[in-house]
Scaffold this motif. Structure first.
Motif, PDB file in Angstrom:
ATOM      1  N   VAL A 115       0.864  -1.180   0.000  1.00  0.00           N
ATOM      2  CA  VAL A 115       0.000   0.000   0.000  1.00  0.00           C
ATOM      3  C   VAL A 115       0.899   1.229   0.000  1.00  0.00           C
ATOM      4  O   VAL A 115       1.703   1.417   0.907  1.00  0.00           O
ATOM      5  N   GLU A 116       0.783   2.044  -1.045  1.00  0.00           N
ATOM      6  CA  GLU A 116       1.661   3.202  -1.214  1.00  0.00           C
ATOM      7  C   GLU A 116       0.939   4.499  -0.861  1.00  0.00           C
ATOM      8  O   GLU A 116      -0.099   4.810  -1.431  1.00  0.00           O
ATOM      9  N   PHE A 117       1.489   5.231   0.109  1.00  0.00           N
ATOM     10  CA  PHE A 117       1.034   6.567   0.476  1.00  0.00           C
ATOM     11  C   PHE A 117       2.268   7.442   0.624  1.00  0.00           C
ATOM     12  O   PHE A 117       3.302   6.971   1.095  1.00  0.00           O
ATOM     13  N   SER A 118       2.145   8.716   0.293  1.00  0.00           N
ATOM     14  CA  SER A 118       3.194   9.656   0.686  1.00  0.00           C
ATOM     15  C   SER A 118       2.930   9.981   2.157  1.00  0.00           C
ATOM     16  O   SER A 118       1.816   9.781   2.661  1.00  0.00           O
ATOM     17  N   LEU A 119       3.937  10.498   2.844  1.00  0.00           N
ATOM     18  CA  LEU A 119       3.729  10.869   4.246  1.00  0.00           C
ATOM     19  C   LEU A 119       2.669  11.954   4.373  1.00  0.00           C
ATOM     20  O   LEU A 119       1.896  11.962   5.336  1.00  0.00           O
ATOM     21  N   GLN A 120       2.595  12.848   3.377  1.00  0.00           N
ATOM     22  CA  GLN A 120       1.579  13.902   3.403  1.00  0.00           C
ATOM     23  C   GLN A 120       0.179  13.299   3.273  1.00  0.00           C
ATOM     24  O   GLN A 120      -0.760  13.718   3.965  1.00  0.00           O
ATOM     25  N   GLU A 121       0.021  12.342   2.366  1.00  0.00           N
ATOM     26  CA  GLU A 121      -1.285  11.685   2.201  1.00  0.00           C
ATOM     27  C   GLU A 121      -1.680  10.946   3.473  1.00  0.00           C
ATOM     28  O   GLU A 121      -2.832  11.006   3.907  1.00  0.00           O
ATOM     29  N   LEU A 122      -0.695  10.270   4.070  1.00  0.00           N
ATOM     30  CA  LEU A 122      -0.974   9.514   5.284  1.00  0.00           C
ATOM     31  C   LEU A 122      -1.355  10.447   6.434  1.00  0.00           C
ATOM     32  O   LEU A 122      -2.308  10.177   7.162  1.00  0.00           O
ATOM     33  N   GLU A 123      -0.644  11.563   6.567  1.00  0.00           N
ATOM     34  CA  GLU A 123      -0.981  12.506   7.633  1.00  0.00           C
ATOM     35  C   GLU A 123      -2.363  13.115   7.401  1.00  0.00           C
ATOM     36  O   GLU A 123      -3.130  13.303   8.349  1.00  0.00           O
ATOM     37  N   SER A 124      -2.704  13.360   6.156  1.00  0.00           N
ATOM     38  CA  SER A 124      -4.038  13.873   5.844  1.00  0.00           C
ATOM     39  C   SER A 124      -5.104  12.845   6.206  1.00  0.00           C
ATOM     40  O   SER A 124      -6.157  13.190   6.744  1.00  0.00           O
ATOM     41  N   LEU A 125      -4.819  11.587   5.940  1.00  0.00           N
ATOM     42  CA  LEU A 125      -5.759  10.504   6.249  1.00  0.00           C
ATOM     43  C   LEU A 125      -5.894  10.297   7.750  1.00  0.00           C
ATOM     44  O   LEU A 125      -6.998  10.162   8.277  1.00  0.00           O
ATOM     45  N   VAL A 126      -4.766  10.297   8.456  1.00  0.00           N
ATOM     46  CA  VAL A 126      -4.744  10.016   9.889  1.00  0.00           C
ATOM     47  C   VAL A 126      -5.088  11.253  10.710  1.00  0.00           C
ATOM     48  O   VAL A 126      -5.740  11.158  11.746  1.00  0.00           O
ATOM     49  N   GLY A 127      -4.629  12.421  10.252  1.00  0.00           N
ATOM     50  CA  GLY A 127      -4.956  13.659  10.932  1.00  0.00           C
ATOM     51  C   GLY A 127      -4.011  14.050  12.053  1.00  0.00           C
ATOM     52  O   GLY A 127      -4.271  15.003  12.773  1.00  0.00           O
ATOM     53  N   LYS A 128      -2.919  13.294  12.231  1.00  0.00           N
ATOM     54  CA  LYS A 128      -1.949  13.617  13.280  1.00  0.00           C
ATOM     55  C   LYS A 128      -0.635  12.907  12.983  1.00  0.00           C
ATOM     56  O   LYS A 128      -0.600  12.000  12.163  1.00  0.00           O
ATOM     57  N   PRO A 129       0.448  13.305  13.655  1.00  0.00           N
ATOM     58  CA  PRO A 129       1.771  12.755  13.315  1.00  0.00           C
ATOM     59  C   PRO A 129       2.070  11.366  13.874  1.00  0.00           C
ATOM     60  O   PRO A 129       3.039  10.733  13.459  1.00  0.00           O
ATOM     61  N   SER A 130       1.249  10.875  14.814  1.00  0.00           N
ATOM     62  CA  SER A 130       1.475   9.537  15.356  1.00  0.00           C
ATOM     63  C   SER A 130       0.173   8.992  15.942  1.00  0.00           C
ATOM     64  O   SER A 130      -0.781   9.738  16.175  1.00  0.00           O
ATOM     65  N   LEU A 131       0.152   7.686  16.175  1.00  0.00           N
ATOM     66  CA  LEU A 131      -1.041   7.018  16.685  1.00  0.00           C
ATOM     67  C   LEU A 131      -0.702   6.212  17.934  1.00  0.00           C
ATOM     68  O   LEU A 131       0.323   5.519  17.961  1.00  0.00           O
ATOM     69  N   ASP A 132      -1.588   6.255  18.940  1.00  0.00           N
ATOM     70  CA  ASP A 132      -1.437   5.332  20.060  1.00  0.00           C
ATOM     71  C   ASP A 132      -2.142   4.024  19.683  1.00  0.00           C
ATOM     72  O   ASP A 132      -2.694   3.906  18.565  1.00  0.00           O
ATOM     73  N   LEU A 133      -2.144   3.043  20.563  1.00  0.00           N
ATOM     74  CA  LEU A 133      -2.709   1.738  20.226  1.00  0.00           C
ATOM     75  C   LEU A 133      -4.180   1.832  19.821  1.00  0.00           C
ATOM     76  O   LEU A 133      -4.588   1.256  18.810  1.00  0.00           O
ATOM     77  N   ASN A 134      -4.982   2.564  20.579  1.00  0.00           N
ATOM     78  CA  ASN A 134      -6.411   2.668  20.247  1.00  0.00           C
ATOM     79  C   ASN A 134      -6.629   3.333  18.897  1.00  0.00           C
ATOM     80  O   ASN A 134      -7.500   2.919  18.122  1.00  0.00           O
ATOM     81  N   GLU A 135      -5.851   4.355  18.589  1.00  0.00           N
ATOM     82  CA  GLU A 135      -5.963   5.022  17.296  1.00  0.00           C
ATOM     83  C   GLU A 135      -5.496   4.109  16.163  1.00  0.00           C
ATOM     84  O   GLU A 135      -6.069   4.106  15.079  1.00  0.00           O
ATOM     85  N   PHE A 136      -4.460   3.315  16.444  1.00  0.00           N
ATOM     86  CA  PHE A 136      -3.972   2.339  15.465  1.00  0.00           C
ATOM     87  C   PHE A 136      -5.057   1.307  15.165  1.00  0.00           C
ATOM     88  O   PHE A 136      -5.294   0.968  14.009  1.00  0.00           O
ATOM     89  N   LEU A 137      -5.734   0.819  16.208  1.00  0.00           N
ATOM     90  CA  LEU A 137      -6.823  -0.155  16.019  1.00  0.00           C
ATOM     91  C   LEU A 137      -7.953   0.466  15.205  1.00  0.00           C
ATOM     92  O   LEU A 137      -8.500  -0.175  14.297  1.00  0.00           O
TER      93      LEU A 137
END
Length: 160
Positions: A38-60
């Protein structure tokens, strides 16, 4: 994708969290996504996730959001010929290709084991478990999963 258990996802999270701070950075998450094709740029991923990192609950939550059918799309999963059906088929082809490492049109026990090990879901010497997983959905008993068998497995696991 076939649903992973919470234990599997927690193990993946722990392996991704290299520095042990309880957060998976976008770089760490992107590394995993690239490993499964699965290919994303870091910018696309940050736009999708909405923040620079995820804790376990956010990852789930992130996993559920990319792996479960959208319950708000009006598609009841019974194939009305809509674009969503085409998208689902396309996603299944992409998922199949992640496992079909040698591109022969089949998923072997070795390929399944290799991908699951890369994801941190399966331990060394678990080929017996892979054979069992394949056997359950191997309708023509050739020891391999073709696309239709894979599709049946994924749809059955998504619906139930």
């Amino acid at each position: 994708m076939s649903p992973l258990s919470s234990n599997d996802l927690e193990r993946i999270f722990e392996k991704l969290d290299k520095n042990g701070d309880g957060q998976v950075s976008l770089e760490e998450l992107n590394w995993l996504l690239e490993r499964i094709g699965v290919e994303f740029s870091l910018q696309e991923l940050e736009s999708l996730v909405g923040k620079p990192s995820l804790d376990l609950n956010e990852f789930l939550f992130f996993y559920k959001s990319i792996s479960m059918p959208d319950s708000n799309d009006g598609n009841d999963g019974h194939g009305d010929g809509s674009t969503n059906d085409h998208d689902d088929e396309s996603d299944l082809v992409k998922a199949f290709n992640v496992f079909d490492i040698n591109r022969d049109g089949f998923i072997s026990c070795e390929e399944l084991e290799s991908v699951l090990r890369r994801l941190g879901v399966m331990e060394e010497n678990s080929s017996r478990d892979c054979r069992t997983m394949i056997h359950v959905y191997d309708t023509n008993l050739d020891g391999l999963l073709d696309f239709q068998e894979f599709k049946h497995m994924m749809l059955q696991n998504t619906i139930s």
